[in-house]
Scaffold this active site. Structure first.
Site, PDB file in Angstrom:
ATOM      1  N   HIS A  37       9.227  32.794 -23.226  1.00 42.18           N
ATOM      2  CA  HIS A  37       9.546  31.601 -24.025  1.00 42.18           C
ATOM      3  C   HIS A  37       8.349  31.100 -24.838  1.00 42.18           C
ATOM      4  CE1 HIS A  37      13.488  31.302 -22.359  1.00 42.18           C
ATOM      5  NE2 HIS A  37      13.081  31.007 -21.140  1.00 42.18           N
TER       6      HIS A  37
ATOM      7  N   ASP B 260      16.427  39.069 -19.064  1.00 44.85           N
ATOM      8  CA  ASP B 260      16.436  37.739 -18.461  1.00 44.85           C
ATOM      9  C   ASP B 260      17.669  36.984 -18.952  1.00 44.85           C
ATOM     10  OD1 ASP B 260      14.135  35.675 -17.197  1.00 44.85           O
ATOM     11  OD2 ASP B 260      15.595  34.686 -18.493  1.00 44.85           O
TER      12      ASP B 260
ATOM     13  N   HIS C  83      17.974  34.023 -19.877  1.00 47.84           N
ATOM     14  CA  HIS C  83      17.640  33.135 -20.992  1.00 47.84           C
ATOM     15  C   HIS C  83      17.144  33.962 -22.176  1.00 47.84           C
ATOM     16  CE1 HIS C  83      16.988  30.738 -17.274  1.00 47.84           C
ATOM     17  NE2 HIS C  83      17.652  29.830 -17.967  1.00 47.84           N
TER      18      HIS C  83
ATOM     19  N   ASP D  95      17.384  36.418 -13.272  1.00 48.67           N
ATOM     20  CA  ASP D  95      18.158  35.191 -13.104  1.00 48.67           C
ATOM     21  C   ASP D  95      19.581  35.290 -13.630  1.00 48.67           C
ATOM     22  OD1 ASP D  95      16.912  35.426 -15.551  1.00 48.67           O
ATOM     23  OD2 ASP D  95      16.020  33.434 -15.544  1.00 48.67           O
TER      24      ASP D  95
END
Length: 342
Positions: free
Chosen positions: A122, A161, A163, A248
């Protein structure tokens, strides 16, 4: 596999209520005690100059000073302590080690997997967010391109991931020497990663986003890997393939609504290993998210087992209608052939 690991990464402690805890690494290490062929490698911490190849130097210096002053809340999600800067340097250093090891011919049972923290995908060019201060995989990709001995012209990054890897996309969005793929939950933090985000300028077409609907499962993700991801990256023909390996999207992770089983990570690993072999690309894994400690540890372990000779169990069901619709839109956006079993 060889796992890049440093005790220094445990010193970054954002607090007992924060999901990105040092216990993530402890859980992985404890689970891997039961496995054959596990090796641990430490690495030198990354220097600021290497990180500045993909980040604004003034930003990096501000993070270093922020930590030296005792840390605190950089933003509501991203917290530092005094030791965080050293943990960041070691986490990035381990990612660069993984690239070096892969490009020096470490593969098969010696395939490198960096399990540093804090994670990185991120972190954008000039800011921290989403638990991330420096973009580990982006620095590692640039390191591969910049190191003369490696003779690397093209790097591909697959981010599984849950996200969207907005920071990695941000850093390489206008470049044609790095192909970034993100498969993630639609609408989840940070809200980026739409299908029509495909790159600009020289990078037009070298970003591929697959925003999957909540509730999608193993076969849906496998269809994405076997379909648009393999098609696009086979055409790109990378010299190095890096996996931003967050766990995740597991059905028992507390932070998402994707329904992957542990077996899904074996299946994706198997297909991406085959892609690396077919394109003669060096392959390395770099840890991102994963916040259910048991399923994080189990999922990392099954990636290791896949390289240790365990054959993944193939799913019985076909691709769901809602996932097939998404994958058709992705393929159309990138001009890829498709035939999904919806």
């Amino acid at each position: 596999m060889q796992f890049g690991y440093s005790e220094v990464c445990l010193a970054h402690d954002p607090g007992s209520r924060h999901p990105e805890t040092p216990d993530r690494l402890r859980a992985i290490r404890e689970r891997l005690k039961r496995k054959h062929g596990v090796e641990y490698v430490n690495a030198d911490p990354c220097d600021l100059e290497t990180m500045a190849a993909v980040h604004e130097q003034a930003y990096l210096e501000s993070v270093k000073q922020f930590c030296a002053d005792g840390g605190g809340n950089w933003d509501p999600d991203t917290t530092a302590v005094e030791e965080t800067w050293d943990a960041v340097r070691h986490s990035v250093g381990l990612a660069c080690w993984a690239v070096d090891a892969a490009l020096e011919g470490q593969n098969g049972r010696k395939t490198p997997f960096s399990i540093g923290r804090p994670p990185g995908h991120h972190a954008v060019y000039d800011d921290a967010m989403g638990f991330c201060f420096v973009n580990n995989v982006a620095v590692a990709a640039q390191h591969a391109l910049d190191t003369d001995d490696h003779d690397v012209d093209r790097v591909a990054i697959v981010d599984w991931d849950v996200h969207h890897g907005n920071g990695t996309q941000d850093i390489f969005y206008e470049r044609d020497d790095v192909f970034f793929v993100s498969i993630h939950e639609q609408g989840l933090y940070p809200g980026t990663g739409a299908i029509d985000e495909t790159g600009t300028g020289d990078g037009d077409g070298t970003t591929l986003n697959i925003p999957m609907p909540a509730g999608t499962d193993d076969q849906d993700y496998l269809s994405a890997v076997e379909g648009p991801i393999v098609s696009a990256l086979t055409e790109f023909d990378p010299d190095c393939l890096l996996i931003s390996a967050g766990f995740d999207a597991h059905r028992h992770d507390p932070i998402s609504r994707i329904r992957l089983s542990t077996e899904a990570y074996a299946l994706m690993t198997d297909r991406l290993r085959t892609l690396a072999d077919d394109t003669d690309a060096a392959l390395a894994f770099i840890l991102e998210g994963g916040y259910g400690l048991d399923v994080l540890a189990d999922s990392v372990a099954i990636v290791h087992e896949t390289f240790d000779g365990r054959a993944p169990i193939e799913p019985d069901a076909g691709c769901s209608d809602k996932a097939a619709s998404t994958l058709e839109d992705v393929a159309d956006e990138h001009g890829l052939e498709h035939d999904f079993d919806g």
